[in-house]
Design an enzyme around this catalytic site. Structure first.
Site, mmCIF file in Angstrom:
data_model
loop_
_atom_site.group_PDB
_atom_site.id
_atom_site.type_symbol
_atom_site.label_atom_id
_atom_site.label_comp_id
_atom_site.label_asym_id
_atom_site.label_seq_id
_atom_site.Cartn_x
_atom_site.Cartn_y
_atom_site.Cartn_z
ATOM 1 C CD GLU A 368 -11.319 52.069 -6.243
ATOM 2 O OE1 GLU A 368 -11.725 53.001 -5.553
ATOM 3 O OE2 GLU A 368 -10.897 50.994 -5.747
ATOM 4 C CD GLU A 634 -16.613 54.042 -1.356
ATOM 5 O OE1 GLU A 634 -16.402 55.238 -1.646
ATOM 6 O OE2 GLU A 634 -15.750 53.160 -1.459
HETATM 7 C C1 BGC Z 1 -13.862 49.991 -3.807
HETATM 8 C C2 BGC Z 1 -14.864 49.024 -3.260
HETATM 9 C C3 BGC Z 1 -14.175 47.715 -3.107
HETATM 10 C C4 BGC Z 1 -13.156 47.953 -2.036
HETATM 11 C C5 BGC Z 1 -12.456 46.781 -1.508
HETATM 12 C C6 BGC Z 1 -12.799 50.167 -2.789
HETATM 13 O O1 BGC Z 1 -11.846 51.088 -3.141
HETATM 14 O O2 BGC Z 1 -14.442 51.182 -4.180
HETATM 15 O O3 BGC Z 1 -16.118 49.107 -3.695
HETATM 16 O O4 BGC Z 1 -14.956 46.620 -2.919
HETATM 17 O O5 BGC Z 1 -12.245 48.959 -2.402
HETATM 18 O O6 BGC Z 1 -12.482 46.909 -0.176
#
Ligand code: BGC
Length: 756
Positions: A368, A634
């Site tokens: 990501e 997270e």
């Molecule tokens: C990311 C987040 C982002 C989100 C959106 C994720 O995959 O890691 O930090 O804001 O997607 O909902």
């Protein structure tokens, strides 16, 4: 080494923001984009190396190298690396903006023959990148543009440029990929030189580099080298970080060492990569075999604390984990009497370090590592306390503006890698696209940066106009991410949409006021009234109850000023009651969490805020700390109480947004005017803390606020920088004016300080 484009931080302090503009280079008309003249291996795509022998007829007085690439580049002059910046030319909206860098290479050149070499890695431009692991996201061909401006000691000059007189070959880097890692075969000699051909010049504007380069920062030695229950050799470096491992090793020709990277061990103590998605995160080195060799990747970074070693005896080699991130000036420090909270501050800083790597990324480890807009604005103020983020965000906002759609929509990730995918990420959603307004406004507030407001004004307006155009009867409903990853009752999406519409409009009105756009002030003030009225009508039950009735709903309604005075106290009381009913735990996600403690302390519930701060069972800030985290997770329970691990990021700064409250409320340093010319010092002692202190370097210099409770009395020490003034609020007393210099205060502890 990079000169002319980076202004030293000490000079920056009192420079008006306009001075941040980088120096523009007028490129020689002879400098041509070039690409390899051979057909590349389509599977691994070994890194192309461009080369030129340049003969300097006389002694050299000065030489500047200007360079950019499609892909990532590393330039060498006579075998020495030009500059200490990594992942250059950096990530921008490559369709529209491409940065170049300037290096003073005077010392690397000599009279006579000189060799220039530039290696190009896949990078964001053409490597497999993004959730779908697509290759060639911006283009298929690696290419180089270079100009070396030389001035000789006799005053004459020459420009050596990229053109068809260069050669291109390959070398030991057989493969390079940001997520995947590198394959480097030290037995392969650089060579097989062939010609180059002119490449199509990209449509993007060539722009100078505005923000600080990514450089090597801390390095860590192994704290432990061990064998896991599964029989694998693993090194623990003790700190989760973004960067890479450098190894010094001896072996036989052809010995192959494979290093895989992970953030955590699983419940059984085994190496865990289940959270990396498609990121292979593996570097492979094949030894040349004569004497000690040193390896590290060039165009890849990993998010890791643990490294699995295959192909050599880990104990026989020398290891360093090296953190790489944007070299932002350190501007703050916070500490207090509770070691767990100090570890939380440490974790915040390390998630900041790990995710401020040229752009603000969500995470540094999995496939990501994107510039999620929501995460960036949530964390902005906390980041700004700890590092000078002015140029970093000035650059990123230019990309935001470049990628904003004609209808004003702000993509959810910037740069918008997904711009060509159908539907994906094109229309920003509530709490994400609002970064277009929230970040410029906050940047103005923190740095008195009116230039950023002027530069972004059209973009800010376009976002709010976009919301308006998508709304019906003054209600905005967009299918967004909501209070992302909230562990409790979810707050309905339309409620959140309306809150953010109001907040972005509110900030736009303030911006229009600062810029003296009276017509806009009136237009958007009227819009704000309608949005708020629609909010009260649809989402408030009589008596101060929001619908939905969640912690986040009260946090947003209060923080974004959506409630009339008469309802604010009731809403705050309901928020406090919801927290107590939840056994003194928060239940907020990405959007509610950043403001939760601020709302509580602002409305008379500092005691409840401290209860949440000290809470150490799930969900809470200190639960991960107790579970051994060295960065912010997270998910609140990325590692569950039974030690099982989740496939999630262990290095995501979003929940670290509490850092702002530590500085502004616990230590009590705040700005009463843009750029901290007028400062508020208003610490709010509480909880189990017996002392706290913070230092913050604002544009005028260092602000210090420190308090200590001794024998029932509160002692405060305050420092105000030259050119600024402060109002100091000793708890329980009225404010006192304080000018530049050091001040001490002592007072009996007021009854309103709830110590436990
Ligand atoms: C990311 C987040 C982002 C989100 C959106 C994720 O995959 O890691 O930090 O804001 O997607 O909902």
């Amino acid at each position: 080494m990079i000169r002319s484009i980076f202004i030293p931080a000490c000079l920056l302090l009192l420079l008006p923001a306009a001075a941040l503009h980088a120096q523009i280079h007028a490129w020689s008309a002879q400098a041509t984009w070039i690409r390899p003249g051979y057909i590349e291996d389509s599977v691994l795509r070994p890194c192309p190396i461009f080369r030129k022998i340049y003969h300097a007829p006389r002694n050299i007085r000065s030489a500047m190298l200007y360079i950019t690439a499609l892909g990532l580049y590393e330039a060498e002059v006579n075998g020495q690396r030009a500059g200490d910046a990594y992942f250059t030319p950096g990530w921008t909206s490559y369709d529209k903006r491409l940065q170049y860098q300037a290096y003073d290479v005077t010392k690397l050149l000599q009279a006579g023959d000189n060799e220039l070499r530039v290696t190009i890695g896949e990078g964001w431009y053409r490597g497999a990148f993004g959730g779908l692991m697509q290759r060639d996201n911006y283009g298929k061909e690696a290419a180089l543009l270079l100009e070396l401006d030389v001035t000789y000691t006799d005053g004459s000059s020459a420009a050596i440029v990229s053109d068809t007189g260069w050669q291109c070959g390959t070398g030991p880097i057989l493969h390079s990929d940001i997520y995947g890692g590198e394959i480097l075969d030290a037995r392969v000699a650089t060579g097989n030189w062939r010609g180059v051909i002119p490449a199509q010049a990209p449509a993007a504007a060539l722009v100078p580099t505005l923000s600080e380069p990514v450089t090597k920062q801390e390095s860590f030695r192994p704290v432990k080298i061990f064998t896991t229950p599964a029989g694998e050799q693993v090194i623990d470096f003790g700190q989760n970080l973004a960067g890479w491992v450098r190894i010094r090793v001896k072996g036989k020709p052809g010995d192959t060492i494979r290093l895989s990277h992970a953030e955590v061990l699983d419940k059984a103590g085994n190496f865990y990569t289940g959270n990396l998605r498609q990121a292979r995160a593996t570097d492979t080195y094949i030894l040349r075999g004569n004497g000690p060799e040193i390896f590290e990747p060039h165009f890849s970074w990993h998010g890791f604390r643990y490294v699995k070693v295959e192909g050599c005896d880990a104990k026989a080699a020398d290891w360093r984990a090296i953190a790489l991130y944007s070299a932002l000036e350190r501007t703050g420090a916070f500490s207090c009497s509770d070691p767990l909270i100090n570890q939380l501050q440490h974790n915040i800083e390390w998630s900041l370090n790990s995710n401020f790597l040229d752009i603000p990324t969500d995470c540094p480890q999995r496939s990501e590592r994107l510039g999620w807009t929501g995460d960036a604005h949530i964390f902005y103020r906390t980041a700004s306390f700890n590092r000078n983020v002015q140029r970093f965000f000035a650059k990123w906002l230019q990309d935001l503006q470049a990628d904003q759609r004609a209808n004003g929509a702000v993509p959810n990730i910037i740069p918008n890698l997904y711009r060509n995918l159908p539907g994906a990420g094109k229309n920003g959603v509530a709490g994400w696209g609002d970064a277009a307004v929230i970040i410029p406004w906050t940047q103005y507030w923190v740095y008195n940066d009116t230039a950023i407001l002027r530069a972004q004004y059209a973009s800010m307006k376009a976002w709010v106009d976009h919301i308006q155009s998508m709304s019906k009867n003054d209600l905005w409903t967009v299918n967004g991410y909501g209070d992302w990853l909230a562990p409790g009752d979810s707050t309905s999406l339309p409620f959140i949409d309306q809150c953010y519409w109001a907040w972005s409009t509110q900030l736009l009105v303030r911006t229009a006021t600062v810029l003296d756009r009276q017509e806009d002030v009136q237009y958007y003030s009227a819009m704000l009234q309608r949005v708020k009225a629609a909010f009260l009508q649809h989402y408030m039950a009589p008596g101060g109850k929001t619908m939905p009735n969640t912690q986040t709903s009260y946090v947003l309604a209060l923080q974004f000023d959506l409630l009339p005075d008469s309802l604010q106290g009731k809403a705050a009381a309901r928020l406090a009651a919801l927290i107590r009913a939840n056994d003194n735990h928060l239940s907020t996600g990405f959007l509610g969490t950043p403001y939760l403690l601020h709302v509580l302390s602002r409305h008379g519930y500092t005691d409840v805020a401290y209860t949440l701060l000290h809470q150490d069972t799930y969900p809470s800030w200190l639960y991960p700390v107790k579970m051994g985290a060295t960065t912010i997770w997270e998910k609140w329970d990325a590692i569950r109480p039974d030690s099982s691990v989740q496939a999630t990021s262990y290095n995501h700064y979003a929940y670290g947004a509490i850092g702002d409250w530590l500085y502004r409320v616990v230590a009590g340093i705040d700005a009463a005017s843009p750029g901290y010319q007028r400062i508020i010092i208003r610490p709010q002692p509480g909880g189990r803390l017996t002392w706290a202190k913070a230092r913050y370097r604002c544009p005028y210099g260092d602000i210090v606020s420190e308090w200590r409770i001794q024998r029932g009395r509160l002692h405060m020490r305050v420092e105000i920088p030259p050119g600024a003034r402060a109002m100091v609020y000793v708890p329980g007393q009225t404010g006192k004016e304080a000018g530049p210099g050091k001040h001490v205060f002592a007072a009996p502890l007021p009854a309103t300080v709830f110590l436990r």
